[in-house]
Design a protein around this motif. Structure first.
Motif, PDB file in Angstrom:
ATOM      1  N   ILE A  76      25.062 118.109  23.816  1.00 30.37           N
ATOM      2  CA  ILE A  76      23.840 117.320  24.389  1.00 30.37           C
ATOM      3  C   ILE A  76      24.251 115.919  23.850  1.00 30.37           C
ATOM      4  CG2 ILE A  76      21.454 117.171  24.000  1.00 30.37           C
ATOM      5  CD1 ILE A  76      21.097 120.051  23.948  1.00 30.37           C
ATOM      6  N   ILE A  77      24.617 115.716  22.655  1.00 29.93           N
ATOM      7  CA  ILE A  77      24.705 114.559  22.105  1.00 29.93           C
ATOM      8  C   ILE A  77      25.918 113.800  22.672  1.00 29.93           C
ATOM      9  CG2 ILE A  77      25.473 113.265  19.892  1.00 29.93           C
ATOM     10  CD1 ILE A  77      23.897 115.330  18.389  1.00 29.93           C
ATOM     11  N   LYS A  78      27.012 114.356  22.978  1.00 28.76           N
ATOM     12  CA  LYS A  78      28.153 113.877  23.716  1.00 28.76           C
ATOM     13  C   LYS A  78      27.496 113.271  25.068  1.00 28.76           C
ATOM     14  CE  LYS A  78      32.848 114.976  25.371  1.00 28.76           C
ATOM     15  NZ  LYS A  78      34.040 116.050  25.773  1.00 28.76           N
ATOM     16  N   GLN A  79      26.813 114.146  25.915  1.00 30.40           N
ATOM     17  CA  GLN A  79      26.253 113.652  27.037  1.00 30.40           C
ATOM     18  C   GLN A  79      25.510 112.582  26.885  1.00 30.40           C
ATOM     19  OE1 GLN A  79      24.670 117.181  28.901  1.00 30.40           O
ATOM     20  NE2 GLN A  79      26.291 117.080  30.397  1.00 30.40           N
ATOM     21  N   ASP A  80      24.603 112.506  25.744  1.00 28.07           N
ATOM     22  CA  ASP A  80      23.601 111.575  25.634  1.00 28.07           C
ATOM     23  C   ASP A  80      24.283 109.931  25.432  1.00 28.07           C
ATOM     24  OD1 ASP A  80      20.792 110.409  25.460  1.00 28.07           O
ATOM     25  OD2 ASP A  80      21.491 110.067  23.309  1.00 28.07           O
ATOM     26  N   GLU A  81      25.742 110.145  24.623  1.00 31.70           N
ATOM     27  CA  GLU A  81      26.307 109.161  24.351  1.00 31.70           C
ATOM     28  C   GLU A  81      26.694 108.442  25.646  1.00 31.70           C
ATOM     29  OE1 GLU A  81      29.079 110.544  21.716  1.00 31.70           O
ATOM     30  OE2 GLU A  81      27.989 110.136  20.090  1.00 31.70           O
ATOM     31  N   THR A  82      27.184 109.085  26.662  1.00 26.16           N
ATOM     32  CA  THR A  82      27.494 108.757  27.891  1.00 26.16           C
ATOM     33  C   THR A  82      26.544 108.220  28.859  1.00 26.16           C
ATOM     34  OG1 THR A  82      29.765 110.230  27.834  1.00 26.16           O
ATOM     35  CG2 THR A  82      29.153 109.257  29.936  1.00 26.16           C
ATOM     36  N   HIS A  83      25.537 108.867  28.966  1.00 22.60           N
ATOM     37  CA  HIS A  83      24.385 108.737  30.001  1.00 22.60           C
ATOM     38  C   HIS A  83      22.982 108.184  29.567  1.00 22.60           C
ATOM     39  CE1 HIS A  83      26.849 110.686  32.891  1.00 22.60           C
ATOM     40  NE2 HIS A  83      27.175 111.769  31.997  1.00 22.60           N
ATOM     41  N   ASN A  84      22.914 108.206  28.109  1.00 23.59           N
ATOM     42  CA  ASN A  84      21.508 107.781  27.631  1.00 23.59           C
ATOM     43  C   ASN A  84      20.315 108.430  28.164  1.00 23.59           C
ATOM     44  OD1 ASN A  84      22.821 105.948  25.502  1.00 23.59           O
ATOM     45  ND2 ASN A  84      22.964 104.447  27.324  1.00 23.59           N
ATOM     46  N   HIS A  85      20.596 109.771  28.540  1.00 22.56           N
ATOM     47  CA  HIS A  85      19.825 110.567  29.368  1.00 22.56           C
ATOM     48  C   HIS A  85      18.470 111.247  28.480  1.00 22.56           C
ATOM     49  CE1 HIS A  85      21.828 113.868  27.968  1.00 22.56           C
ATOM     50  NE2 HIS A  85      21.044 114.696  28.412  1.00 22.56           N
ATOM     51  N   ILE A  86      18.521 111.225  27.324  1.00 25.37           N
ATOM     52  CA  ILE A  86      17.276 111.978  26.419  1.00 25.37           C
ATOM     53  C   ILE A  86      16.255 110.789  26.332  1.00 25.37           C
ATOM     54  CG2 ILE A  86      16.731 112.550  24.359  1.00 25.37           C
ATOM     55  CD1 ILE A  86      18.396 114.477  25.883  1.00 25.37           C
ATOM     56  N   ILE A 117      20.173 110.405  20.387  1.00 30.24           N
ATOM     57  CA  ILE A 117      20.492 111.516  19.291  1.00 30.24           C
ATOM     58  C   ILE A 117      21.857 111.483  18.655  1.00 30.24           C
ATOM     59  CG2 ILE A 117      20.207 114.047  18.730  1.00 30.24           C
ATOM     60  CD1 ILE A 117      18.265 114.213  20.800  1.00 30.24           C
ATOM     61  N   ARG A 118      22.142 111.429  17.549  1.00 23.89           N
ATOM     62  CA  ARG A 118      23.414 111.316  17.103  1.00 23.89           C
ATOM     63  C   ARG A 118      23.709 112.419  15.773  1.00 23.89           C
ATOM     64  NH1 ARG A 118      23.578 109.335  21.175  1.00 23.89           N
ATOM     65  NH2 ARG A 118      23.963 107.446  21.763  1.00 23.89           N
ATOM     66  N   LEU A 119      24.805 112.942  15.616  1.00 27.05           N
ATOM     67  CA  LEU A 119      25.358 113.826  14.638  1.00 27.05           C
ATOM     68  C   LEU A 119      26.274 113.214  13.571  1.00 27.05           C
ATOM     69  CD1 LEU A 119      25.022 117.045  13.776  1.00 27.05           C
ATOM     70  CD2 LEU A 119      26.825 117.471  15.173  1.00 27.05           C
TER      71      LEU A 119
END
Length: 355
Positions: free
Chosen positions: A252-262, A267-269
């Motif tokens: 989920i974090i990887k997708q958010d880094e690409t799309h900023n969809h959250i 969110i980062r780990l």
């Protein structure tokens, strides 16, 4: 040249099925989505896409207070079933903000709910709504609460009942009557709700929704909130192994880094820590400056009335709580600030009693 759409370039969000000008076509137009803080703090709803028949029990550190969630034969209510509660809470809060009388029995149009929560409005949408109502009514919550120094046992369903008031000739529901549990309605009356981003309903994965809820509850308007992976897993109510949960969160974090969809939070780990960062951290600083809500003035007679409805409390401290609550909930300045503040103090005292 035709651009190829791949999994990497496709947005993780669901399509926006609302359409322009057709969001929340109901009694209160454009009501902001709101969720109750109690179920945002505790993993009441299942993240599973299959029937979940696990009994969940959560205890505080001392073990004296607990909360137990029990499924029916149809399984636990899911995080997508929660959309029904969000819609009802949104409507009631919007009505309260307009000074209307409300009750815990809500009548709504099924089509409006489906549109508002970004669901399809064909047969699948109506079938899914019917199944959600059954699971919400069947899921029982048991908890012990302390009021007035005495411990009480409270057992209730998430909603007390649901009734289809009218159907089409094809048997498709048109109007529904939902009776909320005292637990949910008390949270509404105490204004223990938070405004949710509208894109919450476009999040595909149950875990994405749960992560956003926790960020909204615990990070709120702060710049950052940190939580360890093991604690986050307990708060999510995930039945995965710790290794699998880390993998799901990392994806989920990887997708958010690409799309900023959250919505609202990045969110980062980092090692074993999950970090929620407010996407509008610069605007968070602005919240400390005077706003329209901060400049709302109250008459001297209002302070006297507030002391009568909340005896023993510091009225000026309650005024600070009231202004912070409106700001955190994204509310506009009330039409009648004096009446709104007095009502806030009355509800505060009814819930907490004398200090």
């Amino acid at each position: 040249m035709v651009c190829e759409i791949t999994k990497e370039t496709r947005s993780p969000l669901l399509p926006d099925r609302q359409g322009q000008g057709d969001f929340f076509v109901c009694d209160i137009f454009d009501a902001a989505p709101k969720g109750d803080m109690a179920s945002m703090a505790h993993p009441i709803f299942s993240l599973s896409t299959k029937p979940d028949h696990r009994i969940r029990r959560y205890e505080n550190e001392s073990g004296k207070s607990y909360l137990e969630v029990k499924p029916s034969a149809d399984g636990l209510a899911t995080i997508h079933d929660r959309d029904v509660l969000i819609y009802c809470i949104s409507q009631i809060m919007a009505a309260l903000n307009e000074g209307q009388q409300v009750s815990r029995t809500v009548r709504l149009k099924a089509y409006d709910l489906l549109k508002a929560t970004n669901r399809v409005t064909d047969g699948r949408g109506y079938d899914g709504l019917r199944a959600a109502l059954i699971r919400l009514q069947g899921t029982q919550v048991e908890t012990n609460i302390v009021t007035g120094g005495e411990e009480q046992l409270d057992i209730f369903s998430i909603i007390d009942r649901a009734r289809i008031v009218r159907e089409t000739r094809e048997g498709r529901m048109q109007e529904i009557e939902i009776q909320l549990s005292d637990w949910v309605f008390n949270a509404i009356q105490a204004h223990e709700v938070l405004t949710l981003h509208r894109n919450y309903f476009r999040l595909r994965k149950p875990l994405e929704r749960r992560l956003y809820e926790l960020g909204r509850k615990h990070c709120g308007k702060k710049a950052e909130w940190r939580i360890s992976l093991p604690v986050l897993q307990r708060k999510c109510g995930s039945a995965s192994t710790s290794r699998e949960f880390r993998r799901l969160v990392a994806n989920i974090i990887k997708q958010d880094e690409t799309h900023n969809h959250i919505p609202d939070y990045a969110i980062r780990l980092e090692d074993q820590m999950v970090i929620f960062r407010n996407r509008q951290a610069d605007q968070v600083i602005e919240l400390d400056r005077p706003s329209e809500l901060c400049t709302v003035s109250l008459s001297p007679s209002t302070y006297a009335a507030a002391r009568e409805v909340a005896p023993g409390w510091d009225i000026y401290a309650l005024e600070t709580e009231w202004r912070a609550w409106m700001q955190d909930g994204g509310l506009d300045a009330p039409k009648d600030a004096d009446k709104a503040f007095t009502g806030f103090c009355r509800k505060w005292f009814e819930k907490r009693g004398r200090p």
